[in-house]
Enzyme design. Structure first.
Site, PDB file in Angstrom:
ATOM      1  N   GLU A 390     -28.927  10.856  12.855  1.00  0.00           N
ATOM      2  CA  GLU A 390     -27.845  11.575  13.529  1.00  0.00           C
ATOM      3  C   GLU A 390     -28.386  12.706  14.396  1.00  0.00           C
ATOM      4  O   GLU A 390     -27.987  12.867  15.539  1.00  0.00           O
ATOM      5  CB  GLU A 390     -26.861  12.120  12.486  1.00  0.00           C
ATOM      6  CG  GLU A 390     -25.703  12.918  13.049  1.00  0.00           C
ATOM      7  CD  GLU A 390     -24.609  12.072  13.674  1.00  0.00           C
ATOM      8  OE1 GLU A 390     -23.570  12.646  14.046  1.00  0.00           O
ATOM      9  OE2 GLU A 390     -24.773  10.837  13.793  1.00  0.00           O
ATOM     10  N   THR A 517     -15.836   5.439  27.522  1.00  0.00           N
ATOM     11  CA  THR A 517     -16.811   5.928  26.561  1.00  0.00           C
ATOM     12  C   THR A 517     -16.700   5.242  25.214  1.00  0.00           C
ATOM     13  O   THR A 517     -17.608   5.349  24.387  1.00  0.00           O
ATOM     14  CB  THR A 517     -16.697   7.463  26.406  1.00  0.00           C
ATOM     15  OG1 THR A 517     -17.870   7.969  25.768  1.00  0.00           O
ATOM     16  CG2 THR A 517     -15.450   7.837  25.603  1.00  0.00           C
TER      17      THR A 517
END
Length: 529
Positions: A390, A517
């Site tokens: 992440e 997106t």
């Protein structure tokens, strides 16, 4: 080291024998991996088209597996919790996974799933919810998902339904949702509030909104206006966007085209000069070039602004780790001080530079985009699971005994080892393949997909994992966000799928669609570029 790729064997098993790809902990995995090494040694005997067909079929099988798990247990709810086989509703109980899955089911040609989703969408009441509505998330998932379904069914994939009224309902429901959301823009500046309450037409009282939350509405809301002939929807988003295209004060644009993050809702003034291409800022820059792709005649000013940001990014934010100068990452900034850390979310950047370079005819942007793609590939190539983390850093002041060896070998160290089923690395692999035609990027995408399947598949779906550099990914976080269907599965499939009008342009062709997106393809309105 990383888990070995199952390559052709796992795909062939799925296609020919009806097997699913092995799940985490399945003893078949290591056995198949060993056999796969021998198979890959003979891979030159298999035509490229056969490899692509088998890989695409394997991804479609994984999508269908996850869809069946979600729809059987959680129809009408937002997300499946795959570990406990329970349901959760973080997206207003409107069925986020179903709406997000529609465009992927369409491009995969999964007609029964398309029919189920169309039937379901007709039942959603977008005028009411008891929970907080997030304008940004609702726009990119729900509105874009339905508009994309409408475009695809009105155009190249009209054969996937005979129910014309269901297609019309997609546009009608998009309008209904926009009408419910529109009060967000009722501010003195026109900058919208992001956190809304439908029950009393109020917001959470926040005085600021973020760069990406404001700047990632223009494509969807303008497309709704173009499809309905009602300019009011696009006008709302475009008015908010003007504050981002003409930022004030000048001090909060520390580099040309690169701005701060937080914007005052009352007057549209930037309140800081902190930013970059990380989460919270990312899709503002993404949409600048995508609005140009959508309509180059109306939105050339968006591309001008993207070029400014791209040039400043190359000049100021390019960063090569001291231990691995062959890698390229993007730093972020606080005023003019650089921060050498980044996120999985940021790894869309390579694909965005590739798209910009392709439509603008700029090889320098393409080359820089490929360097960013290579850096993000190394995130996946460096962990035990074969999946990127992440958050990561290459700030040498943070290197201590616990991460020194990892940093010196890999050029970064992990600061948050979570993997939340994110799609950005796969997204950039997709753009790299479409724009260069280099099959290496197909192989990278396939390896990433196999690693994701082997590590995150659990129960009737896929779960976020706690640690990408731990055996079996650490533990399952019991979260299957709807973007698994919209993005991870779509990019993993399309990179191996046959060419089509809704794919990103390649080989000198023009873009007929542009991906929002959330990876929903929207039909371009202006002259294709």
């Amino acid at each position: 080291m990383r888990l070995p790729s199952l390559s052709l064997l796992s795909a062939a098993a799925s296609v020919v024998f009806g097997f699913r790809l092995p799940a985490p902990g399945n003893p078949e995995y290591q056995s198949l991996a060993l056999k796969d090494r021998a198979l890959r040694a003979r891979q030159s005997r298999v035509t490229d088209s056969t490899v692509e067909q088998q890989r695409a079929a394997a991804v479609k099988d994984a999508f269908t597996f996850a869809w069946n798990g979600y729809f059987t247990t959680c129809k009408g709810q937002d997300e499946l919790e795959p570990v406990t086989n329970t349901c959760t509703n973080p997206r207003n109980n409107w069925g986020a996974s179903a709406v997000d899955a529609l465009s992927t089911a369409l491009v995969m040609g999964s007609q029964p799933i398309v029919t189920d989703i169309l039937d379901y969408i007709a039942t959603i009441d977008y005028t009411t919810t008891a929970t907080e509505v997030i304008l940004f998330e609702t726009t990119i998932r729900y509105m874009a998902g339905m508009l994309s379904g409408y475009d695809l069914l009105e155009g190249p994939l009209s054969n996937l339904t005979t129910n014309a009224s269901a297609v019309d309902t997609l546009l009608a429901q998009s309008k209904s949702l926009a009408d419910s959301l529109s009060f967000a823009f009722n501010t003195s500046s026109g900058i919208p509030s992001n956190h809304l309450y439908f029950t009393n037409q109020t917001n959470d009282g926040a005085t600021t909104n973020g760069l990406a939350d404001i700047g990632t509405l223009c494509l969807e809301w303008q497309h709704l206006s173009d499809l309905t002939g009602d300019p009011s929807y696009g006008d709302l988003a475009q008015k908010a966007e003007t504050y981002l295209l003409n930022p004030l004060p000048e001090s909060n644009e520390p580099f040309p085209g690169l701005v701060g993050t937080n914007v005052n809702i009352s007057n549209g003034v930037f309140l800081d000069a902190t930013g970059g291409w990380n989460g919270g800022d990312d899709s503002f820059y993404e949409y600048l070039i995508k609005m140009y792709v959508y309509d180059s005649s109306r939105y050339s000013n968006y591309s001008d602004r993207w070029i400014m940001a791209a040039d400043s990014t190359i000049k100021y934010l390019t960063s090569n780790p001291a231990s691995r100068p062959d890698l390229t990452f993007l730093a972020s900034y606080v005023n003019t001080t650089f921060v050498n850390s980044s996120e999985h979310l940021t790894c869309f950047d390579g694909g965005n530079f590739l798209l910009g370079g392709s439509v603008l005819g700029r090889q320098d942007y393409i080359d820089f985009g490929l360097a960013l793609v290579n850096g993000c590939h190394d995130l996946y190539n460096s962990t035990l699971t074969g999946i990127g983390p992440e958050i990561f850093s290459w700030n040498t002041t943070g290197v201590d005994s616990t991460n020194e060896a990892f940093y010196h070998a890999n050029g970064f160290y992990i600061t948050d080892p979570l993997y939340d089923l994110r799609p950005e690395v796969m997204e950039s692999f997709y753009y790299a393949y479409r724009i260069t035609g280099n099959t290496m990027y197909q192989d990278w995408a396939w390896n990433a997909f196999v690693a994701i399947n082997a590590t995150t598949r659990v129960g009737q779906g896929f779960s976020a994992i706690s640690d990408v550099d731990a055996a079996n990914g650490g533990s399952f976080d019991n979260v299957q966000e709807s973007f698994l269907f919209a993005e991870v599965m779509k990019y993993s499939y399309l990179i191996h799928a046959p060419d089509s009008i809704f794919q990103v342009a390649s080989n000198g062709t023009k873009n007929q669609f542009v991906f929002n997106t959330e990876a929903h393809p929207l039909k371009v309105f202006g002259p294709p570029v």
